[in-house]
Design an enzyme around this catalytic site. Structure first.
Site, mmCIF file in Angstrom:
data_model
loop_
_atom_site.group_PDB
_atom_site.id
_atom_site.type_symbol
_atom_site.label_atom_id
_atom_site.label_comp_id
_atom_site.label_asym_id
_atom_site.label_seq_id
_atom_site.Cartn_x
_atom_site.Cartn_y
_atom_site.Cartn_z
ATOM 1 N N ARG A 1 51.296 17.680 38.984
ATOM 2 C CA ARG A 1 52.179 18.036 40.119
ATOM 3 C C ARG A 1 53.530 17.318 40.015
ATOM 4 N NH1 ARG A 1 48.344 20.950 40.550
ATOM 5 N NH2 ARG A 1 47.377 21.665 42.497
ATOM 6 N N SER B 1 47.514 22.276 49.316
ATOM 7 C CA SER B 1 47.110 20.868 49.360
ATOM 8 C C SER B 1 48.264 20.048 49.930
ATOM 9 C CB SER B 1 46.814 20.342 47.963
ATOM 10 O OG SER B 1 45.796 21.079 47.353
ATOM 11 N N GLU C 1 51.733 15.712 48.672
ATOM 12 C CA GLU C 1 52.150 16.567 47.567
ATOM 13 C C GLU C 1 53.367 17.387 47.988
ATOM 14 O OE1 GLU C 1 51.246 20.639 45.935
ATOM 15 O OE2 GLU C 1 49.337 19.592 45.715
HETATM 16 N N1 EPU Z 1 36.061 18.055 48.613
HETATM 17 C C1 EPU Z 1 35.387 17.626 49.742
HETATM 18 N N2 EPU Z 1 35.809 18.061 50.978
HETATM 19 C C2 EPU Z 1 36.841 18.903 51.123
HETATM 20 C C3 EPU Z 1 37.533 19.346 49.980
HETATM 21 C C4 EPU Z 1 37.132 18.913 48.735
HETATM 22 O O1 EPU Z 1 34.440 16.868 49.665
HETATM 23 O O2 EPU Z 1 37.135 19.245 52.267
HETATM 24 C C5 EPU Z 1 35.626 17.584 47.295
HETATM 25 C C6 EPU Z 1 34.492 18.392 46.711
HETATM 26 O O3 EPU Z 1 33.564 17.493 46.163
HETATM 27 C C7 EPU Z 1 35.094 19.166 45.584
HETATM 28 C C8 EPU Z 1 36.251 18.284 45.182
HETATM 29 O O4 EPU Z 1 36.680 17.663 46.396
HETATM 30 O O5 EPU Z 1 34.197 19.329 44.524
HETATM 31 C C9 EPU Z 1 37.402 19.053 44.591
HETATM 32 O O6 EPU Z 1 37.753 20.115 45.461
HETATM 33 P P1 EPU Z 1 38.451 21.460 44.915
HETATM 34 O O7 EPU Z 1 37.761 21.929 43.697
HETATM 35 O O8 EPU Z 1 38.578 22.387 46.068
HETATM 36 O O9 EPU Z 1 39.844 20.980 44.405
HETATM 37 P P2 EPU Z 1 40.879 19.935 45.016
HETATM 38 O O10 EPU Z 1 40.886 18.736 44.159
HETATM 39 O O11 EPU Z 1 40.636 19.768 46.454
HETATM 40 C C10 EPU Z 1 42.856 20.832 43.514
HETATM 41 C C11 EPU Z 1 44.289 21.241 43.724
HETATM 42 C C12 EPU Z 1 44.370 22.642 44.328
HETATM 43 C C13 EPU Z 1 43.688 23.594 43.370
HETATM 44 C C14 EPU Z 1 42.223 23.129 43.159
HETATM 45 C C15 EPU Z 1 41.472 23.973 42.157
HETATM 46 C C16 EPU Z 1 45.522 19.179 44.105
HETATM 47 C C17 EPU Z 1 46.207 18.306 45.101
HETATM 48 N N3 EPU Z 1 44.955 20.280 44.588
HETATM 49 O O12 EPU Z 1 42.256 20.748 44.820
HETATM 50 O O13 EPU Z 1 45.738 23.006 44.431
HETATM 51 O O14 EPU Z 1 43.712 24.926 43.866
HETATM 52 O O15 EPU Z 1 42.206 21.767 42.678
HETATM 53 O O16 EPU Z 1 41.919 23.684 40.859
HETATM 54 O O17 EPU Z 1 45.508 18.861 42.917
HETATM 55 C C18 EPU Z 1 47.639 23.065 45.867
HETATM 56 O O18 EPU Z 1 48.172 22.286 45.082
HETATM 57 O O19 EPU Z 1 48.240 23.522 46.885
HETATM 58 C C19 EPU Z 1 46.265 23.477 45.620
HETATM 59 C C20 EPU Z 1 45.578 24.225 46.490
#
Ligand code: EPU
Length: 337
Positions: free
Chosen positions: A162, A237, A333
């Site tokens: 990012r 995010s 972010e």
């Molecule tokens: N999780 C929770 N609770 C929640 C959300 C997430 O416990 O409410 C935990 C879960 O264990 C899950 C882990 O977090 O397995 C990761 O969650 P997720 O796969 O949804 O991905 P993320 O890390 O929350 C990142 C990006 C997203 C992108 C997804 C998928 C960042 C800041 N965000 O989210 O990007 O779509 O991975 O690759 O890196 C964005 O930047 O606007 C965005 C949506």
């Protein structure tokens, strides 16, 4: 060139915050852009793309240039690759759909990300194992003071998680006017190892997906977790996933052995901020019209008439509770204006 005064930006930011621009010009050609930059309407400039990665906390006392440059052009081709030059004002997801329809591979995992093509390199958008930098060939950008064009190659952009040169060394100095992508025409490198994609494809009994299947899977996953900004204001995010050192990681996992994490290198680990925020008790909470989304704690939402300040106060509250509970600092972010 039409100059609007005290223009509401509510329709121009995906959080749907009702702040105003002192002056506003919608730019649909290079000539208009040069005219606007040469005009002396206001000493300060504010460049607005898709408005999908910002939180407005106050009116903007500047000339806001809304970059609305459109057009997609094939500039080169080899047996395996196509090079597409895309103007900055094209909507990102519509561009992804254009590529799927033409069987150009590489950005299907980035389906349904809000925002425009020209702002995608600034934060190196990423999702489901793919980042913009994987398909980025170059971009052209106009220097705001010299009005000269500069070409930035992939390595010039210093892409990171990012992050890019446009958030650091040259922050606020250029307007990205077009981006050239290197995409595949055949033998697409399909990236489907991400758990949620695998599960979604398996649920539809798809063993050998094409890029359209992958795009559909990503859309289904995103729609199940992330609110549609047209229906519920948000900026994806809100926080970045924090990266911590090995020693911090060791004491963190000792205390919270159940926490998910991604190993980045031998000495650094990424912790999902969504997990931290959920554990801190904020998931699904609402304070006035500002809230934390019920399906994804990383996403802050505007239930209608929240001000940017209300959302920012909620973000600060979350940040300090996460710090207190886990001794980890989570950083926004989105750009807070
Ligand atoms: N999780 C929770 N609770 C929640 C959300 C997430 O416990 O409410 C935990 C879960 O264990 C899950 C882990 O977090 O397995 C990761 O969650 P997720 O796969 O949804 O991905 P993320 O890390 O929350 C990142 C990006 C997203 C992108 C997804 C998928 C960042 C800041 N965000 O989210 O990007 O779509 O991975 O690759 O890196 C964005 O930047 O606007 C965005 C949506």
């Amino acid at each position: 060139m039409q100059i609007e005064k005290n223009k509401s930006l509510k329709e121009f930011n995906t959080f749907g915050i009702d702040c105003a621009a002192k002056y506003f010009i919608s730019i649909s050609s290079q000539d208009e852009l040069l005219d606007a930059l040469r005009s002396e309407i206001h000493s300060k400039l504010f460049i607005l793309g898709g408005g999908s990665n910002m939180l407005l906390t106050k009116d903007i006392d500047a000339l806001v240039l809304h970059i609305n440059l459109k057009g997609i052009e094939v500039v080169n081709e080899t047996n395996h690759h196509v090079f597409l030059k895309v103007n900055a004002g094209e909507n990102w997801h519509e561009f992804v759909q254009y590529c799927i329809n033409n069987d150009f591979g590489g950005i299907e995992n980035l389906s349904l990300i809000p925002g425009n093509v020209g702002t995608a390199p600034i934060q190196n958008i990423g999702a489901y194992g793919v980042e913009l930098k994987d398909v980025f060939e170059s971009c052209s950008a106009l220097h705001l003071e010299t009005l000269k064009n500069k070409e930035f190659s992939n390595s010039d952009c210093k892409f990171g998680y990012r992050n890019s040169i446009f958030k650091n060394e040259v922050k606020g100095k250029y307007i990205i006017t077009d981006v050239t992508f290197k995409l595949t025409k055949n033998e697409h490198a399909k990236r489907i190892s991400y758990g949620a994609i695998k599960n979604e494809l398996a649920a539809h009994n798809i063993e050998d997906p094409n890029i359209s299947d992958i795009s559909k899977a990503v859309i289904a996953i995103r729609e199940s977790k992330l609110p549609d900004p047209k229906k519920l204001g948000n900026s994806g995010s809100f926080f970045k996933n924090p990266i911590i050192s090995l020693s911090e990681f060791n004491s963190f996992t000792e205390q919270f052995p159940e926490a998910p994490f991604y190993k980045i290198s031998e000495t650094s680990y990424k912790i999902p901020a969504g997990w931290l925020i959920e554990q801190s008790g904020f998931k699904g909470t609402q304070f006035g019209d500002a809230g934390v989304h019920k399906n994804q704690a990383l996403v802050l939402v505007n239930y209608g008439n929240a001000t940017g300040e209300e959302i920012w106060n909620l973000a600060l509250k979350i940040q300090s509770k996460v710090k207190k509970d886990f001794n980890i600092t989570i950083e926004p972010e989105v750009n807070v204006i």
